[in-house]
Motif scaffolding. Structure first.
Motif, mmCIF file in Angstrom:
data_model
loop_
_atom_site.group_PDB
_atom_site.id
_atom_site.type_symbol
_atom_site.label_atom_id
_atom_site.label_comp_id
_atom_site.label_asym_id
_atom_site.label_seq_id
_atom_site.Cartn_x
_atom_site.Cartn_y
_atom_site.Cartn_z
ATOM 1 N N ASN B 11 0.807 -1.209 0.000
ATOM 2 C CA ASN B 11 0.000 0.000 0.000
ATOM 3 C C ASN B 11 0.839 1.257 0.000
ATOM 4 N N LYS B 13 0.034 4.109 1.163
ATOM 5 C CA LYS B 13 -0.113 4.963 2.354
ATOM 6 C C LYS B 13 1.072 4.797 3.302
ATOM 7 N N THR B 45 -3.596 -0.838 14.111
ATOM 8 C CA THR B 45 -4.698 -1.352 13.282
ATOM 9 C C THR B 45 -4.286 -2.657 12.638
ATOM 10 N N ARG B 47 -4.548 -3.170 9.528
ATOM 11 C CA ARG B 47 -3.799 -2.800 8.324
ATOM 12 C C ARG B 47 -2.318 -2.604 8.638
ATOM 13 N N GLU B 51 0.627 -4.721 6.929
ATOM 14 C CA GLU B 51 1.675 -4.095 6.116
ATOM 15 C C GLU B 51 3.057 -4.507 6.601
ATOM 16 N N LEU B 74 -4.861 -6.457 2.041
ATOM 17 C CA LEU B 74 -5.055 -5.211 2.795
ATOM 18 C C LEU B 74 -6.529 -4.800 2.810
ATOM 19 N N GLN B 75 -7.226 -5.182 1.756
ATOM 20 C CA GLN B 75 -8.665 -4.934 1.739
ATOM 21 C C GLN B 75 -9.341 -5.676 2.891
ATOM 22 N N ASP B 78 -8.626 -3.838 6.051
ATOM 23 C CA ASP B 78 -9.464 -2.644 6.208
ATOM 24 C C ASP B 78 -10.869 -3.012 6.672
ATOM 25 N N ASN B 79 -11.378 -4.108 6.144
ATOM 26 C CA ASN B 79 -12.707 -4.556 6.575
ATOM 27 C C ASN B 79 -12.732 -4.850 8.073
ATOM 28 N N ASP B 81 -10.692 -3.555 10.305
ATOM 29 C CA ASP B 81 -10.569 -2.286 11.030
ATOM 30 C C ASP B 81 -11.912 -1.560 11.093
ATOM 31 N N LEU B 82 -12.628 -1.643 9.980
ATOM 32 C CA LEU B 82 -13.953 -1.014 9.931
ATOM 33 C C LEU B 82 -14.887 -1.670 10.943
#
Lengths: 481, 573, 94
Positions: B11, B13, B45, B47, B51, B74-75, B78-79, B81-82
């Motif tokens: 990623n 970021k 997180t 993520r 990473e 990573l998707q 993120d899910n 983390d959400l």
């Protein structure tokens, strides 16, 4: 005749698709005729990582099939892998049973008194379907049928001609259908037969070399194939040739069998117990529980129809040919105790209609048992004439109408009052006075004569029985005169 | 070589900074339990740690442990983390923690023979290199339900046939601590991924030692549970009678945690076992505290596995534990340079209060031929389905020739698709099953297996566990044992027995060998006795200096070499 | 007992594998080496009692209730060659 010098020895291997909701090793539906590869899961297609899980109902139905033909049930049943490469076999092995099948032994008696011994019945999975196209297109593979539960019954080589084999098949088919384990729809491949044949000189004790013909799916095919193949073998021997052990294909169009190409290794199936499946324990209690659910079988019904209902054997066999026909017969019998009349009507009228309705599996759909019985009552009480009864039948087939109402509507029923009938009686006596003279000599003839006249005059509307009773009542008055 | 380019998957970021992966990183060498707790408590997180792990994979790509990083890794993170954010928004933070899934956000790596729907599953084979799983293995469903993130698939010996990972069609995986040595196998990639801190835990599969031996070679904890404890549905079958999926972990607690999630009866696998069959009598005898005994009685059966670890943390000795040792394995080890090290373990266990008892299994040596007979027989049948018709690559030779027959499709596809070792085992399997040899080989092996089971059942009447080494010694050199297949097979001497018997066996670190590489100790118990394995394993890794040190030391070594490497690279720039 | 070239050819046919003559030679060597190890089995005395897989009762078998199948598209997803909803192979001659 050549054949009199030889004995023909025949054994059968009969496959029937079991009547279950799901396949034998997965939960896909046990159906026929779906779009290709739409009734499949990882197990059917043999995807990596897929595992078979045995269907309880398939095991119960196999036990039931066995009990219906007198088999013993093994207390431990083992499933084995039969390994060979063929595109209809998604895993390159078929799950079958070799060493410990569910059922062993058993027999079926033929009408000539001969007993055909059953070696075993085992449970296995059906293969997929191959659709052979052209050389450029190749062969298409559809796994919908893969995993449909099959039972294979193997007989001892106890048959000596085609007729015996066909009779056995017919009896077995009825038995499976009656016990509810299989539908045996031969046109859908629901019952298929492999035939092993050898011939030997009459005086020889040793069995001859046998050939095998696979996947015969009608009784007619079985009969023709056996007759052809036994004749062929005898002719070969007569020519001084040897019979070669081989698998042959029966071509029904050409009426011939021919040898299939086979590889040397194709018979080493390397059977071994399937490690994905556990051994199945079958207790005596399980067996007895299933035995208690066995219904009256075709053989029992035929016996009952002949001995108790006094039907001819031929009729009894036709009635029991399909279980639903026989069930209907018995339902009607419960309402109206005239087996011969009911049997006649089913055989002449209903089965004629049924012929054009191949998907019908309940005669009540053609005519309800109540309506059929009504027609028979009207007929037997002479309230309607025989020709009218047939017209009435045609009018109510596939309708929800009531037989008596329709008979009335069509003006078939006697609708005259007693007084009116009496008037007609007097009228015919008056116009035909000479007939009275025979009364002393032959009273019945005279009564029938006047009855016929009344019927003609009323165009059949008078109830013949009522009419007769009035004639008997009125005629003596004229005699006195 | 089919390696997936991962650079563009990282990623943007977070800049991939090698420094971040050093020991001063807050992510370094965390256990699974720690990772889950820190994610749940939002110390970092999902993520972020993903990473970190993906960076480790990239840095150590040459280890050849990883075959593919999944493009949605990573998707998935993120899910998670959400989901966590939502939990915190909607729930009281205190209850949020306990209501979050058990493995919330834990990044894992899976062996390349476990089906994860839509993802490639190649089994380390050219034949399957394009195969996309059409459904999820039961273990994958169970893990996803508990909130894991599946990062990547790990290298393995082709179709799990091998003990060094050298049989992978995609190249050998190197040992975590020495590039010239094997990772062990067949789950070599999974083990090296954990040892190199590319993930906290990984799934492997064990058929004849394929989890325990690479765990031993890389200083890890690897369990082969009771046959049937974990569903095999969706594991590409090698030997149906022996295969088991299980975790490879850094410590005993993590191993127990993952096993407790994936264990259980599965309607899709007849051979799977109910958790109710797990027995606790052996550990109950070790616990003197009445409350704890009652606690075990009332505990949900699968949690006993985790409880066994907790209870052993409190234990101060091994009083009451009966440990069996086998004359035959003692004799095998006498020839090696590691004999003394293993003898010291026995001594230590006695010092801790355990009773040592010697038993004899005269046919111990027969485990290996029995294993290879049964394994090759089943494999020859299990691998029949790979034929270039339904899946697996169809030979171009067969596709291009218009006159090619069906047999050509089979022959060419299978001959080109399968590697040499796989072909050898298919041939051997067909030999032992073929008419004329079935009774002398296959049936004979089944009978020996039954007799061995009976013998071991008798031994387990008189002891709680049996111990012997996981392997002859440290990881061997790459290429050292590839000329004669039998030399490689003999490496499985100590591990195949547990598979033949269907009993649980765990390998734990027990010190370093003469090359400063890890050694493994194997502990075996009666079927369904995983709790006692976890109890003793955890006790040892907490209290036995050699078991305690081996992991930390080796990891430090690893880190040092990495630092040196990076410094060297920096100076070159 | 030794495995010969002929045995290897026979096994290759059962296995649907083909080998060059060099590969066949190597297999003869490898398989004989392996058999030397496997032949240890013959030393063991075993009883003749039949061996069975673990067993279960009829009541433990799967209930006969359908579950959804996969879509045709999913079934054919990895097919090297397909046509009209079917897997496609060269014409099979019986």
């Amino acid at each position: 005749m050549l054949s009199s010098k030889y004995d023909v020895v025949i054994g059968l291997e009969i496959h029937a698709e079991l009547n279950t909701k799901t396949k034998v090793f997965c939960s896909c539906k046990n159906t026929f005729g779906e779009e290709p590869n739409t009734n499949c899961c990882p197990v059917c297609v043999g995807l990596p990582g897929a595992l078979p899980v045995l269907n309880k109902k398939a095991v119960e139905n196999t036990i039931k099939a066995g009990l219906s033909v007198g088999c013993s049930i093994n207390n431990l049943a083992v499933f084995e892998r039969k390994n060979y490469f063929y595109p209809d076999l998604s895993k390159a092995y078929q799950i079958s049973q070799l060493v410990r099948p569910i059922c062993i032994g058993g027999n079926i008696k033929l009408d000539n008194g001969k007993t055909i011994r059953i070696n075993r019945i085992h449970l296995e999975e059906d293969a997929g379907k191959l659709i052979h196209k052209t050389k450029t297109i190749g062969t298409l593979v559809d796994y919908n049928r893969g995993g449909i539960p099959l039972i294979e019954l193997v007989t001892e080589p106890d048959f000596s001609n085609a007729d015996e084999a066909v009779e056995f098949l017919d009896k077995l088919r009825r038995t499976y259908i009656y016990s509810g384990v299989a539908n045996c729809k031969m046109e859908e491949g629901g019952m298929r037969c492999d035939v092993n044949i050898s011939v030997k000189p009459h005086d020889s004790k040793e069995l001859g070399i046998r050939t095998e013909m696979k996947n015969l799916n009608s009784f007619k095919m079985v009969k023709r194939a056996i007759e052809y193949e036994s004749k062929r073998q005898i002719e070969e021997l007569e020519k001084g040739n040897k019979i070669i052990q081989q698998t042959r294909k029966w071509d029904d169009n050409k009426g011939k069998s021919f040898a299939l190409r086979s590889k040397e290794n194709s018979h080493d199936y390397r059977y071994f117990p399937d490690p994905d499946l556990l051994t199945v324990e079958i207790t005596q209690e399980d067996v007895e529980k299933i035995r208690s659910t066995l219904p009256e079988l075709a053989q029992d019904r035929i016996k009952k129809y002949v001995e108790i209902y006094n039907l001819p054997l031929y009729d009894a066999k036709i009635l029991t040919n399909e279980k639903f026909v026989s069930d209907y017969f018995e339902e009607c019998l419960n309402l109206y105790n005239n087996p011969k009349q009911i049997s006649n009507w089913i055989m002449t009228e209903l089965l004629k209609v049924l012929k054009d309705k191949p998907n019908c599996e309940n005669l009540n759909e053609i005519i309800t048992k109540e309506n059929l019985v009504s027609i028979l009552e009207l007929l037997d009480s002479k309230q309607i004439t025989r020709p009218n009864s047939k017209i009435l039948f045609e009018n109510i087939c596939f309708t929800s109408k009531n037989a008596k109402d329709v008979a009335k509507e069509l003006g078939m029923l006697s609708s005259l009052s007693d007084e009116e009938i009496k008037d007609f009686v007097k009228q015919v006596i008056n116009t035909n006075p000479d007939a009275i003279l025979d009364f002393e000599k032959n009273p019945n003839k005279v009564i029938m004569f006047y009855t016929g006249k009344v019927m003609a005059l009323t165009k059949g509307k008078a109830n013949p029985i009522t009419t007769q009773s009035f004639i008997k009542e009125i005629l003596p008055n004229y005699l006195k005169k | 070589m089919d390696k997936i380019n991962i650079t563009n998957q990282m990623n943007s970021k977070s800049q991939s900074n090698p420094q971040a992966t050093l020991s001063n990183s807050k992510f370094f060498n965390l256990s699974a339990v720690e990772v889950i707790e820190k994610i749940k408590k939002r110390e970092f997180t999902c993520r972020e740690i993903c990473e970190y792990y993906l960076n480790r994979m990239k840095e150590l790509w040459d280890k050849n442990a990883i075959l593919e990083i999944f493009d949605d890794a990573l998707q998935q993170a993120d899910n998670i983390d959400l989901m966590i954010a939502n939990y915190y928004k909607n729930a009281n933070p205190k209850t949020a923690l306990s209501s979050l899934p058990k493995l919330c956000g834990l990044p894992i790596v899976i062996k390349d023979n476990i089906l994860y729907k839509g993802k490639t599953c190649s089994c380390g084979s050219q034949f399957m290199k394009n195969y996309k799983a059409q459904y999820n293995a039961t273990v994958i469903d169970k893990l996803l339900k508990e909130g894991v993130v599946i990062l990547a698939r790990a290298n393995m010996d082709e179709f799990a046939m091998g003990g060094s990972c050298e049989n992978s069609a995609f190249g050998a995986c190197k040992n975590a601590f020495d590039d010239s040595r094997v990772s062990g196998g067949s789950s070599g990639g999974s083990a090296v991924a954990v040892a190199c801190d590319m993930c906290a835990v990984a799934l492997g599969s064990d058929t004849g030692g394929s989890i325990r031996q690479p765990s031993a070679f890389n200083g890890l904890v690897g369990i082969k549970p009771t046959y049937g404890r974990v569903s095999r549905y969706g594991l590409v079958a090698y030997v149906s009678s022996f295969d088991q999926i299980s975790p490879i972990a850094k410590n005993v607690e993590d191993s127990a945690l993952i096993l407790s999630v994936i264990a259980g009866k599965d309607i899709n696998d007849e051979t799977s076992l109910s958790n109710n069959e797990i027995t606790t009598s052996n550990i109950k005898n070790l616990i003197s505290n009445k409350d704890e005994k009652n606690f075990i009685d009332n505990e949900n059966s699968i949690n006993i596995i985790k409880q066994a670890v907790k209870l052993s943390k409190k234990a101060v000795n091994l009083n009451g534990l009966k440990i069996g040792i086998l004359k035959e394995t003692q004799k095998l080890m006498q020839k090696t340079e590691y004999n003394d090290q293993y003898n010291r373990i026995s001594q230590w266990l006695q010092n801790q209060g355990a009773t040592l008892k010697e038993f004899s299994v005269p046919y111990f040596d027969l485990a290996l031929p029995t294993y290879y007979t049964l394994a090759s027989a089943e494999a020859s049948s299990n691998l029949g389905r790979f034929d270039g018709v339904k899946y697996t690559t169809r030979s171009e030779k067969a596709s291009n020739i218009p006159t090619a027959s069906l047999d050509d499709v089979y022959l060419y596809s299978r001959s080109e698709g399968f590697g040499k070792e796989v072909q050898r085992r298919i041939m051997l399997g067909n030999f032992v099953l073929s008419s004329g040899y079935y009774d002398a080989y296959y049936m004979k092996a089944l009978k020996i297996r039954r007799d061995l089971k009976n013998q071991f059942n008798e031994i387990f009447e008189n002891c709680d566990v049996i111990i012997f080494p996981t392997a002859y010694g440290e990881a061997f050199k790459i290429g050292e044992k590839t000329t004669n297949p039998v030399e490689m097979y003999v490496e499985d001497m100590f591990t195949t027995m547990a598979n033949i018997l269907g009993i649980p066996a765990i390998s734990i670190p027990c010190g370093l060998g003469k090359n400063n590489l890890p050694l493994g100790l194997q502990i075996l118990a009666k079927a369904n006795n995983e709790p006692v394995l976890y109890y003793l394993s955890n006790y040892m890794t907490k209290n036995y200096e050699q078991s305690k040190n081996s992991l930390a030391t080796t990891l430090l070594n690893l880190n040092k070499t990495n630092q040196e490497k990076i410094q060297k690279e920096d100076s070159l720039c | 007992m030794d495995i010969t070239i002929k045995d290897v050819e026979h096994l290759a046919e059962l296995s649907q594998l083909e080998f060059t003559s060099e590969e066949t030679q190597n297999l003869v060597k490898d398989l004989n080496n392996i058999l030397d190890m496997v032949n240890q089995l013959q030393q063991a005395k075993t009883s003749d009692e039949p061996v069975f897989n673990k067993s279960h009762k009829i009541s433990q078998l799967r209930e006969d209730e359908p579950r959804p199948s996969l879509e045709q598209e999913e079934i054919l997803k990895n097919a090297p060659k397909q046509r009209r909803g079917c897997f496609n192979v060269p014409l099979v001659v019986e």
